[in-house]
Design an enzyme around this catalytic site. Sequence first.
Site, mmCIF file in Angstrom:
data_model
loop_
_atom_site.group_PDB
_atom_site.id
_atom_site.type_symbol
_atom_site.label_atom_id
_atom_site.label_comp_id
_atom_site.label_asym_id
_atom_site.label_seq_id
_atom_site.Cartn_x
_atom_site.Cartn_y
_atom_site.Cartn_z
ATOM 1 N N GLY A 20 -96.552 7.885 -12.863
ATOM 2 C CA GLY A 20 -97.598 7.728 -11.854
ATOM 3 C C GLY A 20 -97.433 8.689 -10.700
ATOM 4 O O GLY A 20 -97.660 8.330 -9.539
ATOM 5 N N TYR A 160 -100.856 -8.773 -9.365
ATOM 6 C CA TYR A 160 -100.132 -7.634 -8.788
ATOM 7 C C TYR A 160 -98.842 -8.116 -8.123
ATOM 8 O O TYR A 160 -97.758 -7.572 -8.360
ATOM 9 C CB TYR A 160 -101.016 -6.911 -7.771
ATOM 10 C CG TYR A 160 -100.333 -5.777 -7.060
ATOM 11 C CD1 TYR A 160 -100.170 -4.541 -7.671
ATOM 12 C CD2 TYR A 160 -99.850 -5.928 -5.761
ATOM 13 C CE1 TYR A 160 -99.544 -3.492 -7.025
ATOM 14 C CE2 TYR A 160 -99.225 -4.882 -5.100
ATOM 15 C CZ TYR A 160 -99.076 -3.666 -5.747
ATOM 16 O OH TYR A 160 -98.444 -2.628 -5.096
ATOM 17 N N ALA A 162 -97.224 -10.864 -8.681
ATOM 18 C CA ALA A 162 -96.312 -11.379 -9.706
ATOM 19 C C ALA A 162 -95.588 -10.243 -10.426
ATOM 20 O O ALA A 162 -94.379 -10.331 -10.688
ATOM 21 C CB ALA A 162 -97.084 -12.232 -10.710
ATOM 22 N N LYS A 164 -94.922 -7.265 -9.275
ATOM 23 C CA LYS A 164 -93.984 -6.613 -8.368
ATOM 24 C C LYS A 164 -92.764 -7.486 -8.091
ATOM 25 O O LYS A 164 -91.664 -6.978 -7.872
ATOM 26 C CB LYS A 164 -94.686 -6.226 -7.067
ATOM 27 C CG LYS A 164 -95.764 -5.160 -7.244
ATOM 28 C CD LYS A 164 -95.195 -3.895 -7.857
ATOM 29 C CE LYS A 164 -96.221 -2.787 -7.954
ATOM 30 N NZ LYS A 164 -95.674 -1.539 -8.528
#
Length: 254
Positions: A20, A160, A162, A164
């Site tokens: 990314g 999101y 969860a 992370k």
Amino acid sequence: MTSKQDYPGSLCGKTAIVTGSGRGIGRGIVSALHARGAQVAVVDIDPATSAETATVLGDRTIAITADVSSSAAVKEMVEQVVDRFGGIDILVNNAGIDRAIPILDMSEEEWDRLMNINLKSVFLCTKAVLPSIIERGGGCVISTSSIVARQGAMNGGIHYAASKGAILAFTKTLARQMANKGIRANAIAPGVVDTDLIREHMPEDVREKVMSAIPVGRLAQTEEIGGLVAYLVSDEARYITGATFDINGGFWIG
């Protein structure tokens, strides 16, 4: 006299994969590693951004287009990097997405899609890269979590947050299980970072409100995130593993 290569913060001779990394935080990370002498793989699902970032960085760089939620794509990514640079020393799991969807409106497909990109990719990339890192005698795995893993998300998606949070548990376990192989694993948990996506999708009045709640009075810069990662993968941080580093300007202090 100590040469630049001998300086503990130098990454000369090291090879890093940053997922990314075509834009945003990932670009800041891959730029910082490259600036300290590392050979870098700029990995992104968007071929245009990965190619642009690699072009800007110049030599010691390879651009790779890959969907890191796909085991086949991850395998091919690792093979390309090993073929080009001979091995891998550093992995930065940075790829991720966020969608602010309330839980009552969230479909199972939406949950699975985000978990595949944000969390499954961390497992796939780490597992694929570990053999090369072990063969090189050790190295580092850094994974990007988030401030929401520490304090919960007011507006972002619960999936999101969860994903992370799970990255933190993954990192701690990886650190314990791989220390005897010479591998260190740490996580970073950024707050709000001044990226193109934030400028495009967060209205100016909301940004001003967020900045007013941050003790240092501004958003993080991508190069500041990159600087932290560059330190953590260097020999200066050789005794640090299993830790999570908050970088949020004092927005959350725990």
